[in-house]
Design an enzyme around this catalytic site. Structure first.
Site, mmCIF file in Angstrom:
data_model
loop_
_atom_site.group_PDB
_atom_site.id
_atom_site.type_symbol
_atom_site.label_atom_id
_atom_site.label_comp_id
_atom_site.label_asym_id
_atom_site.label_seq_id
_atom_site.Cartn_x
_atom_site.Cartn_y
_atom_site.Cartn_z
ATOM 1 C CG HIS A 1 -0.288 0.016 2.530
ATOM 2 N ND1 HIS A 1 0.524 -0.996 2.988
ATOM 3 C CD2 HIS A 1 -0.292 0.953 3.524
ATOM 4 C CE1 HIS A 1 0.974 -0.704 4.189
ATOM 5 N NE2 HIS A 1 0.503 0.478 4.544
ATOM 6 C CG ASP B 1 4.951 3.311 7.265
ATOM 7 O OD1 ASP B 1 3.980 3.787 6.643
ATOM 8 O OD2 ASP B 1 4.857 2.310 7.998
HETATM 9 ZN ZN LIG Z 1 0.017 1.275 6.544
#
Ligand SMILES: [Zn+2]
Length: 266
Positions: free
Chosen positions: A113, A117
């Site tokens: 996704h 991060d």
């Molecule tokens: Zn996430």
């Protein structure tokens, strides 16, 4: 004695001056870069090209909060000589370098996704895999939005990329490899998978996991010959991990570490 010390001091100054001048000479810079790339990135490299091997390397197990001990989400999978990352978290390339991974072998990134991060190390990865000898564009796979990640990163680093070629030459920085290509896909429902790559003995499939409010958060399953590994990406406990991963040899599943939780709650 004083004369010897003075001579010694003078010799040191001359040496420092020569080094300082030398570092400004493009040919010496090229030499040092080439030596640096070879010795730092590729010294005693782990062989990821074995046509019969499947290798899993953790290059980042952290989360969105800065952690001195963990890079952001980053896992390397090599299968039959094909090398991919699952996500490209911040600090991943440093970990790969510490492990003497030849980053030029990495051909693409499979994004679970597009949370920050999981993507924030892409610029460093693109540069270091390019400097490491990658000859084709880095290819990104993932949910819709991955095209923008590719084009935006390329644009952000356009000045840098041009300067690398101008400075060090096309033998080191192959111009055709500066591009970042992207292939997005949507998994239609929780009951279905999408085949991302199926070539020879390698098959990579994606399935939905629960990472609300994101609509498109994926787990991946990589099958190679009779071996398999499944990645959850970020998810809560999800029956799809059982459905698509129960017979896998290895499952890599997200957990929430206490360091992150304590940072979050203060
Ligand atoms: Zn996430």
């Amino acid at each position: 004695m004083k004369r010897v010390l003075l001579f010694g001091g003078g010799a040191t100054l001359v040496l420092v001056a020569l080094v300082a001048i030398g570092l400004r000479v493009p040919a010496i810079q090229d030499f040092l870069l080439e030596r640096g790339v070879t010795s730092v990135i590729a010294a005693e490299p782990i062989d990821l090209t074995d046509p019969d091997s499947m290798t899993l390397i953790f290059c980042g197990t952290g989360g969105p909060f800065p952690d001195p001990d963990r890079a952001g989400p980053c896992t390397l999978v090599a299968a039959g000589g094909r090398v991919f990352l699952i996500d490209s978290g911040s600090g991943g390339p440093q970990r790969l370098q510490q492990l003497r991974i030849p980053m030029g072998d990495i051909e693409g990134v499979l994004y679970t996704h597009l949370h920050s991060d999981h993507i924030s190390g892409l610029g460093d990865l693109a540069l270091n895999s390019w400097a490491g000898g990658r000859k084709e564009p880095l290819t990104l796979y993932g949910p819709p939005g991955v095209e923008g990640l590719a084009s935006g990163t390329f644009d952000a680093f356009a000045v840098d990329s041009k300067s690398r070629i101008d400075h060090h030459g096309e033998d080191i920085f192959a111009p055709q490899a500066q591009a970042i290509s992207a292939t997005s896909f949507v998994v239609p429902s929780r009951d279905e998978t999408v085949t991302v790559i199926e070539e020879g003995d390698l098959k990579i499939t994606a399935f939905k996991v629960d990472h609300v409010p994101l609509e498109n958060a994926y787990g991946y399953r990589i099958d190679f010959k009779d071996r398999s590994v499944v990645f959850s990406g970020d998810t809560v406990r999800d029956q799809n991990m059982v459905r698509f991963g129960s017979d896998a040899d290895v499952m890599v599943h997200e957990v929430m570490g206490m360091t992150n939780i304590n940072t979050f709650i203060g």
